[in-house]
Design an enzyme around this catalytic site. Structure first.
Site, short mmCIF file in Angstrom:
data_model
loop_
_atom_site.label_atom_id
_atom_site.label_comp_id
_atom_site.label_asym_id
_atom_site.label_seq_id
_atom_site.Cartn_x
_atom_site.Cartn_y
_atom_site.Cartn_z
N GLY A 1 49.80 74.26 39.43
CA GLY A 1 49.47 75.11 40.37
C GLY A 1 49.32 74.31 41.78
N LYS B 1 53.92 73.27 30.10
CA LYS B 1 53.68 72.66 31.31
C LYS B 1 54.00 71.02 30.46
CE LYS B 1 50.53 75.44 33.64
NZ LYS B 1 49.21 75.89 33.54
N GLU C 1 57.21 72.71 41.80
CA GLU C 1 55.82 72.19 41.95
C GLU C 1 54.93 73.13 41.11
OE1 GLU C 1 54.72 68.87 42.76
OE2 GLU C 1 52.92 69.67 41.72
N ASP D 1 50.74 77.92 27.17
CA ASP D 1 50.81 77.68 28.54
C ASP D 1 50.91 76.37 28.67
OD1 ASP D 1 50.70 78.40 31.52
OD2 ASP D 1 48.63 77.43 31.10
N GLU E 1 43.12 86.20 30.11
CA GLU E 1 43.65 87.57 29.81
C GLU E 1 43.30 88.54 28.92
OE1 GLU E 1 46.78 88.07 31.77
OE2 GLU E 1 46.42 86.12 32.99
#
Lengths: 322, 322
Positions: free
Chosen positions: A144, A215, A139, A211, A200
């Site tokens: 998150g 997902k 999950e 990223d 970052e």
């Protein structure tokens, strides 16, 4: 329930701290770092571990052993659930991929917050879990702390997912929100976000949409039984968005958001105009996912997609569900 | 799994239609109306039932029997799960309360969309279910298709709920949204909402905050282990809100929303100013609930709080979870 934690970075510490502080009914028998580990079959004294590793790595902890590492601890089958929390690597998924394979093949349950292995080897790992009759939960890899995968699996049982749209990267959402409210340029806001620790030093993983694409792949495989990979995602990041474009959208009642779109035949990450009063239009570092289904029509969930305790909370929710 | 449906109104029909259309692995052995019922231990032919009751009540259906009713069918213990879908009554909870008590006492699982019994007899019914080792689920009573109760129970496992704020009544949200966007008065929009079927002929249940208060009570008992009742809720409806107030709020970046607030020591329904970019600030008939917890920090869920198939979908999700 006995658990063993592999990877004692930010999320690993978060999980240990929460289990200790909340006095959860979970016994941590092992915690592994790169080439060392702490092990106690009766349960590690978490208070001592937390204090003893406050400013240093696990390898400086007095109770640490050099003769055990993750692979050894996996093969000891000392835990019901192994919690794999090594850093994300979307190139070859290592070391998480090998660890998870070994855990599942050994007939133990696996929980991870590591997108790498899930993105790259989704179907292989699912099949391995199923063949060994164990659970494999992840999950924390999508959104998150915000329930997405388990939301559909558990709360929307019986619903058929038609499409998913979402904001699944907090860094880009933060940058786009500030571009909208302040009229400033991408580079300037990015610099400030880096100073604040929201972006970052190498921001490409976020701003180029990598990223979010990772997902998208997990969602495609999970909700649409696809066999999607990173190269199947049509990706466009946010680096070329101008303040003029954002302002014009804003004046007309829209916000520019980096949107993940997934359906049976769609797999895309791109900047999109979202009406400001749409539930998906959340600001700052928030994430949001809008799921269109056949019975509940549309459900949107909003939450924090990152953060030590937020991510650790999602991992713990997976552990407790086993 | 064998189920028996008690109450064949809008939601009852919705449940039957969805089970039939989606070919769900659920056998409907009984459907009861007020003083009649359809029963087939091998499973009712749902296609015929749907066609045969299209424009008439269950009592006109050719296959209906007068010698069975809900109580009789409950005592036959012909189903694993009884689905209680009689109309909501927040005065004495009947007839749902007696049906649910009988179902649970008989050792069968109960699912309901009926707020009355849950609001009035929450702790009694939970204890009865627990004593008989059966499940009692009522996701549809709070937020319709939007997962709220099961979201916390399943997806946010291990989290401690600190507070809940929500828009839990679509009718009032629709009226307030239109007052904000059009600058029109309460009575005028209410009249139009009644013409559109969004507001009831007797609108007091919605506009005086009674419906929202009922949901507040369920949330208080469910998330905070309280023993709350309707009279414990501090309620203020939306009838005295002026267009000037709504406009002033709007100009300053706020919307006026009828907000349910629940915490360990709070139980309130009242109009509140919500920042327009807050995730809770959803428009039209949408519902939204913002849950503050210790690990995931804040999770907001947005969805449709009412509607035939939306409510039926929440009922089906509960059935499938058993």
């Amino acid at each position: 329930m006995k658990i063993c934690i592999i990877g004692y970075g930010t999320v690993g510490r978060g999980v240990v701290e929460l289990i200790h502080k909340k006095k959860l009914d979970v016994t941590v028998v092992g915690v592994c770092g790169r080439n060392c580990g702490v092990y106690d079959e009766e349960g590690i004294d978490l208070g001592s571990l937390i204090d003893g590793t406050k400013d240093v790595g696990l390898d400086k902890y007095p109770g640490v052993r050099r003769d055990i590492d993750a692979n050894k601890m996996i093969d000891m089958k000392c835990a019901d659930v192994y919690v794999e929390l090594t850093p994300t690597n979307v190139v070859d998924g290592e070391p998480g991929y090998s660890f998870i394979r070994r855990i599942l093949a050994n007939g133990c349950h696996a929980v991870t917050s590591n997108k790498g292995p899930v993105v790259l080897y989704y179907n292989e790992l699912r099949k391995l879990a199923s063949a060994n009759n164990v659970k494999f939960l992840y999950e924390a890899t999508v959104g998150g702390a915000m329930p997405v995968l388990n939301l559909v699996r558990e709360n929307l049982r019986g619903n058929r997912v038609a499409s998913v749209r979402g904001i699944l990267n907090g860094t880009t959402n933060y940058i786009l929100t500030r571009m909208g409210s302040e009229g400033a340029g991408f580079s300037q806001i990015l610099k400030e976000a880096q100073e604040l620790g929201i972006a970052e030093k190498d921001p490409s993983y976020d701003v180029d949409g990598v990223d979010a694409a990772a997902k998208a792949v997990i969602i495609a495989n999970e909700f649409f039984s696809r066999d999607a990979h990173m190269e199947d995602v049509d990706v466009c990041g946010i680096t070329r968005i101008t303040p003029e474009f954002v302002s014009l959208a804003w004046k007309n009642g829209f916000s520019v958001k980096l949107i993940v779109e997934v359906g049976r035949d769609v797999l895309r990450v791109a900047p999109r105009l979202i009406e400001r009063n749409h539930p998906l239009c959340v600001d700052g570092v928030l994430n949001a996912v809008n799921i269109t289904v056949d019975m509940a029509r549309e459900v949107t969930v909003v939450g924090y997609g990152a953060g030590k305790y937020e991510t650790a909370g999602a991992v713990i929710s997976d552990i407790l569900s086993i």
